[in-house]
Motif scaffolding. Structure first.
Motif, PDB file in Angstrom:
ATOM      1  N   ILE A  12      -6.376   0.823   7.141  1.00  0.00           N
ATOM      2  CA  ILE A  12      -7.194   0.268   6.416  1.00  0.00           C
ATOM      3  C   ILE A  12      -6.241  -0.879   5.496  1.00  0.00           C
ATOM      4  O   ILE A  12      -6.854  -1.867   5.106  1.00  0.00           O
ATOM      5  N   GLY A  13      -5.033  -0.397   5.086  1.00  0.00           N
ATOM      6  CA  GLY A  13      -4.143  -1.261   4.277  1.00  0.00           C
ATOM      7  C   GLY A  13      -4.074  -2.346   5.138  1.00  0.00           C
ATOM      8  O   GLY A  13      -3.691  -3.532   4.628  1.00  0.00           O
ATOM      9  N   GLY A  40       0.439  -3.245  -0.861  1.00  0.00           N
ATOM     10  CA  GLY A  40      -0.673  -3.819  -2.189  1.00  0.00           C
ATOM     11  C   GLY A  40      -1.741  -2.709  -2.379  1.00  0.00           C
ATOM     12  O   GLY A  40      -2.143  -2.903  -3.749  1.00  0.00           O
ATOM     13  N   SER A  41      -1.988  -1.860  -1.500  1.00  0.00           N
ATOM     14  CA  SER A  41      -2.949  -0.783  -1.654  1.00  0.00           C
ATOM     15  C   SER A  41      -2.221   0.126  -2.779  1.00  0.00           C
ATOM     16  O   SER A  41      -2.982   0.544  -3.711  1.00  0.00           O
ATOM     17  N   VAL A  42      -1.041   0.358  -2.670  1.00  0.00           N
ATOM     18  CA  VAL A  42      -0.329   1.335  -3.600  1.00  0.00           C
ATOM     19  C   VAL A  42      -0.051   0.649  -5.089  1.00  0.00           C
ATOM     20  O   VAL A  42      -0.330   1.476  -6.044  1.00  0.00           O
ATOM     21  N   VAL A  43       0.163  -0.663  -4.873  1.00  0.00           N
ATOM     22  CA  VAL A  43       0.537  -1.296  -6.229  1.00  0.00           C
ATOM     23  C   VAL A  43      -0.887  -1.422  -7.019  1.00  0.00           C
ATOM     24  O   VAL A  43      -0.827  -1.062  -8.433  1.00  0.00           O
ATOM     25  N   ALA A  49      -5.055   2.285 -12.157  1.00  0.00           N
ATOM     26  CA  ALA A  49      -4.963   3.516 -12.864  1.00  0.00           C
ATOM     27  C   ALA A  49      -4.460   3.400 -14.132  1.00  0.00           C
ATOM     28  O   ALA A  49      -5.061   3.985 -15.286  1.00  0.00           O
ATOM     29  N   GLN A  50      -3.589   2.471 -14.639  1.00  0.00           N
ATOM     30  CA  GLN A  50      -3.004   2.250 -15.869  1.00  0.00           C
ATOM     31  C   GLN A  50      -4.053   1.634 -16.777  1.00  0.00           C
ATOM     32  O   GLN A  50      -4.205   1.742 -18.026  1.00  0.00           O
ATOM     33  N   ILE A  64     -10.870  -1.982  -0.743  1.00  0.00           N
ATOM     34  CA  ILE A  64     -11.001  -3.002  -1.736  1.00  0.00           C
ATOM     35  C   ILE A  64      -9.603  -3.039  -2.567  1.00  0.00           C
ATOM     36  O   ILE A  64      -9.248  -4.270  -2.835  1.00  0.00           O
ATOM     37  N   THR A  65      -9.095  -1.959  -2.963  1.00  0.00           N
ATOM     38  CA  THR A  65      -8.012  -2.049  -3.894  1.00  0.00           C
ATOM     39  C   THR A  65      -6.515  -2.637  -2.960  1.00  0.00           C
ATOM     40  O   THR A  65      -5.789  -3.211  -3.333  1.00  0.00           O
ATOM     41  N   GLY A  66      -6.705  -2.333  -1.548  1.00  0.00           N
ATOM     42  CA  GLY A  66      -5.500  -2.974  -0.637  1.00  0.00           C
ATOM     43  C   GLY A  66      -5.786  -4.418  -0.709  1.00  0.00           C
ATOM     44  O   GLY A  66      -4.813  -5.117  -0.576  1.00  0.00           O
ATOM     45  N   PHE A  67      -7.196  -4.893  -0.467  1.00  0.00           N
ATOM     46  CA  PHE A  67      -7.316  -6.284  -0.408  1.00  0.00           C
ATOM     47  C   PHE A  67      -6.861  -7.005  -1.762  1.00  0.00           C
ATOM     48  O   PHE A  67      -6.139  -7.874  -1.867  1.00  0.00           O
TER      49      PHE A  67
END
Length: 82
Positions: A12-13, A40-43, A49-50, A64-67
């Motif tokens: 997915i990433g 990018g997904s991790v970042v 989350a912050q 979505i977060t990876g994109f």
């Protein structure tokens, strides 16, 4: 993100990175775009989350977060490479 295994996270990433590379019209190569999608997904997950922002769970949320993360990292790589 919970509910996404390692292999699914890579796939997915990678797809998110590839799509972000196509959208931003960069020619770094498929491997670098896939790597940017995974990282990018991790970042993006850490950044969101912050700010206590949750994206949809599961594979769609990870995509979505990876994109988003891949787009951010591609822009940063563009700035650094200049």
């Amino acid at each position: 993100m919970e509910g996404v295994g390692w292999i699914a996270a890579i796939i997915i990433g990678g797809l998110a990175g590839w799509l972000a590379g196509k959208l931003l019209d960069v020619r770094y190569g498929v491997l670098l775009n896939i790597l940017l999608g995974i990282v990018g997904s991790v970042v993006a997950t850490a950044i969101l989350a912050q700010f206590h922002i949750e994206v949809a769970g599961g594979r769609l949320g990870y995509f979505i977060t990876g994109f988003i993360g891949a787009c951010l990292l591609i822009v940063l790589v563009k700035l650094v490479r200049r």
